[in-house]
Design an enzyme around this catalytic site. Structure first.
Site, PDB file in Angstrom:
ATOM      1  CD  GLU A  31      39.214  43.703  38.784  1.00  7.15           C
ATOM      2  OE1 GLU A  31      39.869  43.029  38.147  1.00  7.15           O
ATOM      3  OE2 GLU A  31      38.450  44.563  38.141  1.00  7.15           O
ATOM      4  NE  ARG A 258      45.263  32.249  38.577  1.00  7.30           N
ATOM      5  CZ  ARG A 258      44.946  33.496  38.940  1.00  7.30           C
ATOM      6  NH1 ARG A 258      46.077  34.308  38.909  1.00  7.30           N
ATOM      7  NH2 ARG A 258      43.937  33.875  38.917  1.00  7.30           N
ATOM      8  CE  LYS A 268      38.664  38.293  42.213  1.00 10.57           C
ATOM      9  NZ  LYS A 268      39.232  39.115  41.599  1.00 10.57           N
TER      10      LYS A 268
HETATM   11  P1  ATP Z   1      40.677  36.036  39.359  1.00 10.75           P
HETATM   12  O1  ATP Z   1      40.921  35.354  38.104  1.00 10.75           O
HETATM   13  O2  ATP Z   1      39.930  34.693  40.293  1.00 10.75           O
HETATM   14  O3  ATP Z   1      39.615  37.004  39.284  1.00 10.75           O
HETATM   15  P2  ATP Z   1      42.833  37.331  40.121  1.00 10.75           P
HETATM   16  O4  ATP Z   1      44.171  36.889  39.965  1.00 10.75           O
HETATM   17  O5  ATP Z   1      42.126  38.163  39.097  1.00 10.75           O
HETATM   18  O6  ATP Z   1      42.050  36.228  40.140  1.00 10.75           O
HETATM   19  P3  ATP Z   1      42.677  39.359  42.054  1.00 10.75           P
HETATM   20  O7  ATP Z   1      41.548  39.804  42.781  1.00 10.75           O
HETATM   21  O8  ATP Z   1      43.419  40.412  41.030  1.00 10.75           O
HETATM   22  O9  ATP Z   1      42.212  38.084  41.430  1.00 10.75           O
HETATM   23  O10 ATP Z   1      43.863  38.747  42.984  1.00 10.75           O
HETATM   24  C1  ATP Z   1      44.282  39.157  44.429  1.00 10.75           C
HETATM   25  C2  ATP Z   1      45.517  38.481  44.762  1.00 10.75           C
HETATM   26  O11 ATP Z   1      45.189  36.916  44.903  1.00 10.75           O
HETATM   27  C3  ATP Z   1      46.646  38.539  43.550  1.00 10.75           C
HETATM   28  O12 ATP Z   1      47.734  38.836  44.224  1.00 10.75           O
HETATM   29  C4  ATP Z   1      46.381  37.168  42.844  1.00 10.75           C
HETATM   30  O13 ATP Z   1      47.644  36.992  42.313  1.00 10.75           O
HETATM   31  C5  ATP Z   1      46.079  36.244  44.018  1.00 10.75           C
HETATM   32  N1  ATP Z   1      45.567  35.019  43.380  1.00 10.75           N
HETATM   33  C6  ATP Z   1      44.393  34.958  42.569  1.00 10.75           C
HETATM   34  N2  ATP Z   1      44.309  33.744  42.159  1.00 10.75           N
HETATM   35  C7  ATP Z   1      44.941  32.927  42.681  1.00 10.75           C
HETATM   36  C8  ATP Z   1      45.512  31.695  42.883  1.00 10.75           C
HETATM   37  N3  ATP Z   1      44.761  30.765  42.160  1.00 10.75           N
HETATM   38  N4  ATP Z   1      46.427  31.397  43.392  1.00 10.75           N
HETATM   39  C9  ATP Z   1      47.350  32.009  44.360  1.00 10.75           C
HETATM   40  N5  ATP Z   1      47.086  33.383  44.219  1.00 10.75           N
HETATM   41  C10 ATP Z   1      45.945  33.806  43.450  1.00 10.75           C
HETATM   42 MG    MG Z   2      41.352  39.506  37.890  1.00 10.73          MG
END
Ligand code: ATP
Ligand code: MG
Length: 750
Positions: A31, A258, A268
């Site tokens: 996102e 994760r 983020k």
């Molecule tokens: P954040 O909480 O940092 O915003 P998110 O999961 O909302 O992370 P997205 O931008 O939706 O982040 O994630 C893009 C991809 O990266 C998704 O498939 C998510 O599962 C993966 N991802 C995000 N954080 C991690 C992590 N700490 N370890 C492994 N994969 C991750």
């Molecule tokens: Mg997110």
């Protein structure tokens, strides 16, 4: 590929073998609401890596369904991160917003099938009606609406006739489902907001659960890989695609754990807080775990990829020690970068018996002599050494310059102390010393014994540089936010002096400053007038877990004439073992390094492996627990043998005991010499995997911690770990962690 593939690649191979897909198509779907971090790097490595390994392709898709938080700036940062890590996405960047019309059409189809309805209860009622884990929910009265009414309302939602929150579109699935996510999940909501790409075309936006599976389908994705917190969403994913009767091949979702790293925050949203609060200089602040931060700090993409590959792909969440990341970067830079001399805290030394000047030829790669590249080190009567390299009143074990102890100036001569000049306050401002003409490095016939060689720079030719020394941004291992900030996370040293050869106009250069660490010319602030270097990482693992070592000029005592932190090269056979461990057995480089360099450990490991083929788990326990025992003992003095270690690992692999119990059993083995199986039996340590036993414990802990429950539900999902920890603790570590994870998540999301 070796037989020890990760579980995702195993799935991919099975699907290919079964002919389920013609081509492997994955996607990385962030996102665009912030800069990507090391967790995203992990996901990038998995998605792009798998596509590459199986000759498929990977899409980069911006999951832009939330108009209020997204921005093109973040899109650029995400693209940049993927490219910097060396991956290429298929075709152009995709956007979920490009599929809004198609997704909307699918929603209408569901309504027509009687599988979706417009609900008009408010948020609170909706929550009440959803029920709890133990109680089924109830459908709202609006679920009775006719298809025509639903179509009409949905059309009017789209046309902007209602306010935010007045209506939502929900899937009609099952209000009694054990998986609470299936209790008529939201598909669309009203959001009167400007979208950074779609503009004002839409005022209804699809929810993640609806948009994600359909976007995957539209793009022909085969394997939709995401993190564990979406495990319960998988049922919706399948429901949507199945209910719409979308033709095969269709994508399936697979979850992995994760990545979490200690001493930092990793969402983020939390990173944005730090940026907005001005705690850091921006998203690319070198102290942040963002890709932009690492890039600016001087980490190499190779080391980040090595790190992500090295930690493997797990099915249960865990925390990785940041020291492991630091190890990987050090490991990468060790052989690659030139070594030069920089004096961070200069103390002038006048060599009283030297009146000429000369240039000393010195290799940039003294640790790797065949590698070419030398520079000239100017040498004269006036030089600078580091203040910490002279001591008037040395402690025992101090090997550098003292009134009675000579020291070698690296690549140059040995000097002997003569006099310390002090200012009115008694501070030493200059040292007078004598050099030994016949002691020149490489042609030393002086016979003088020194215990170390120190870095120095020639006074007139040295260049003043700014050095930024970073420490961990947070004081605590599991920081919550701004309140845990380490006030000493950045030290700016303005007085450092560097040898002239380092000043280049080549951007993107890294050096080892001998005895100090690895440094990178800051890509933003470096100018000819004010060269700025960022400290990438020290030469040794910092001891911050115990006590913080002083960050400026940290110097452990070198043994002989040796350079701090120099990684001793492996012998050929050790290197061969290391390669086998990392390539064939898929061990992380840190574990492989420990095992390969130690004969006792590697043969113990081999023996354990011969009774159980579980290379990673055995390696972990051997490189940790067994290694500790073997520090003081010989193999035949141990109270356990390799076979018993294999037996212990087997119990974990078979989920007979929880991984939390291993240490306890191991300690008992050390003490009593008993068999692990007997110990587990005698002490009643068998893992608890019965939900009926675990659930009441969870309920109790939830009841006891209303504040944390509220925080969790308010979005602090990190607290999941807190609850899981409490439950594990309450069972003496005996509960099956994976099950606890699932049950706790379920209970909290209720
Ligand atoms: P954040 O909480 O940092 O915003 P998110 O999961 O909302 O992370 P997205 O931008 O939706 O982040 O994630 C893009 C991809 O990266 C998704 O498939 C998510 O599962 C993966 N991802 C995000 N954080 C991690 C992590 N700490 N370890 C492994 N994969 C991750
Ligand atoms: Mg997110």
């Amino acid at each position: 590929m070796s037989e020890h593939k990760d579980f995702l690649r195993t799935i991919v191979e099975e699907d290919l073998k079964a002919g389920k897909y013609k081509e492997v198509v994955t996607r990385f779907p962030p996102e665009p609401n912030g800069f990507p971090h090391i967790g995203h790097a992990k996901s990038i490595c998995i998605n792009f890596g798998i596509a590459k390994d199986y000759d498929g392709h990977c899409n980069l898709r911006m999951d832009d369904t939330n108009p209020t938080t997204e921005d093109t700036r973040y899109v650029e940062a995400l693209k940049d991160a993927v490219q910097w890590l060396g991956f290429e996405w298929d075709d152009s960047v995709r956007f979920t917003s490009d599929y809004f019309a198609q997704i909307h059409a699918y929603a209408i189809e569901l309504i027509k099938m009687g599988k979706a309805y417009v609900d008009s209860v408010d948020e609170e009622q909706m929550r009440e009606l959803r029920g709890t884990v133990t109680e089924a929910g109830k459908r709202s009265k609006y679920a009775q609406r006719s298809v025509e009414e639903n179509l009409d309302l949905f059309e009017r939602m789209k046309n902007g006739e209602f306010k935010d929150g007045e209506h939502v579109l929900r899937a009609k699935i099952d209000m009694g489902a054990a998986n609470m996510k299936l209790r008529d999940p939201l598909l669309y909501r009203i959001r009167h907001a400007h979208h950074f790409r779609a503009g004002d075309t839409w005022c209804i936006y699809p929810m993640y659960d609806f948009a994600h599976c359909l976007s995957d389908y539209i793009e022909g994705v085969s394997h939709s890989i995401c993190t564990l917190e979406f495990e319960n969403n998988r049922d919706i994913y399948n429901w949507v695609l199945d209910t719409l009767g979308l033709e095969a091949p269709r994508p399936y979702q697979h979850e992995f754990a994760r990545l979490g790293i200690n001493y930092t925050v990793m969402s983020k949203r939390k990173l944005l807080e730090l940026v907005e609060a001005g705690v850091v200089s921006g998203w690319d602040d070198p102290r942040l775990p963002t890709i932009a931060g690492y890039k600016r700090r001087g980490y190499t993409p190779e080391s980040i990829i090595n790190f992500c590959d090295g930690i493997g792909i797990a099915k249960a969440n865990s925390m990785v020690d940041v020291a492991q990341l630091e190890f990987t970067i050090r490991d990468d830079l060790n052989t690659k970068v030139a070594r030069v001399m920089c004096v961070l805290d200069p103390l002038k030394v006048t060599i009283t018996n030297y009146d000429e000047s000369e240039d000393i030829e010195a290799s940039f790669y003294p640790h790797d002599v065949p590698k070419e590249g030398t520079r000239k080190l100017p040498f004269s009567k006036e030089i600078y050494i580091d203040r910490a390299d002279f001591s008037e009143t040395p402690e025992k074990g101090y090997f550098r310059l003292t009134p009675t102890q000579a020291v070698r100036l690296k690549y140059a001569y040995i000097i002997t102390f003569e006099e310390a000049i002090k200012d009115a306050d008694g501070n030493i401002v200059e040292i007078k010393a004598a050099y030994h003409p016949d002691s020149k490095s490489g042609e030393d016939t002086s016979g003088i014994k020194v215990k170390s060689a120190i870095q120095w720079v020639e006074a007139k030719m040295a260049k003043n540089v700014e050095v930024r020394v970073y420490d961990r941004l947070f004081k605590s291992e599991a920081p919550e936010g701004v309140e845990d900030i380490n006030p000493d996370s950045l030290k700016v040293i303005k007085t450092a002096l560097i040898e002239p050869a380092v000043i280049t106009d080549k951007p993107d250069v890294r050096f080892q400053f001998e005895r100090e660490g690895y440094f990178y010319a800051d890509p933003v602030d470096y100018t000819d007038e004010n060269p700025v270097f960022n400290k990438i990482v020290g030469l040794k693992e910092s001891s911050s877990k115990k006590k913080k070592a002083p960050q400026v000029a940290p110097k452990a005592e070198p043994k002989k004439e040796q350079i701090d932190g120099e990684v001793v090269a492996m012998s050929e056979s050790e290197q061969a073992l290391f390669d086998k461990y990392t390539v064939e057995l898929k061990l992380g480089s840190m574990v492989a390094d420990i095992l390969a360099r130690d004969e006792k450990l590697s043969s113990f490991y081999a023996e354990a492996l011969s009774s159980l083929n579980s290379p990673v788990s055995i390696a972990n326990i051997v490189s940790n627990d067994v290694a500790r025992e073997l520090k003081e003992k010989e193999v035949n003095e141990l109270s356990f043998d390799a076979k018993q270690i294999a037996e212990l690992v087997k119990m974990v692999d078979e989920e007979l005991i929880s991984s939390k119990i291993v240490k306890q059993v191991f300690e008992e083995m050390v003490k009593s010499g008993d068999n692990p199986t007997d110990i587990v039996e005698a002490k009643g340590l068998v893992q608890i995997s019965d939900p009926a036993v675990i659930a009441p414990i969870i309920d109790e802990i939830i009841e006891k911690n209303p504040d944390n429950v509220e925080k969790f539900r308010g979005g602090n999902t990190k607290l999941l770990g807190f609850f899981v920890g409490q439950v594990l603790k309450a069972t003496g570590g005996k509960a099956n962690p994976k099950m606890v994870n699932e049950l706790v998540a379920k209970a909290l999301n209720a």
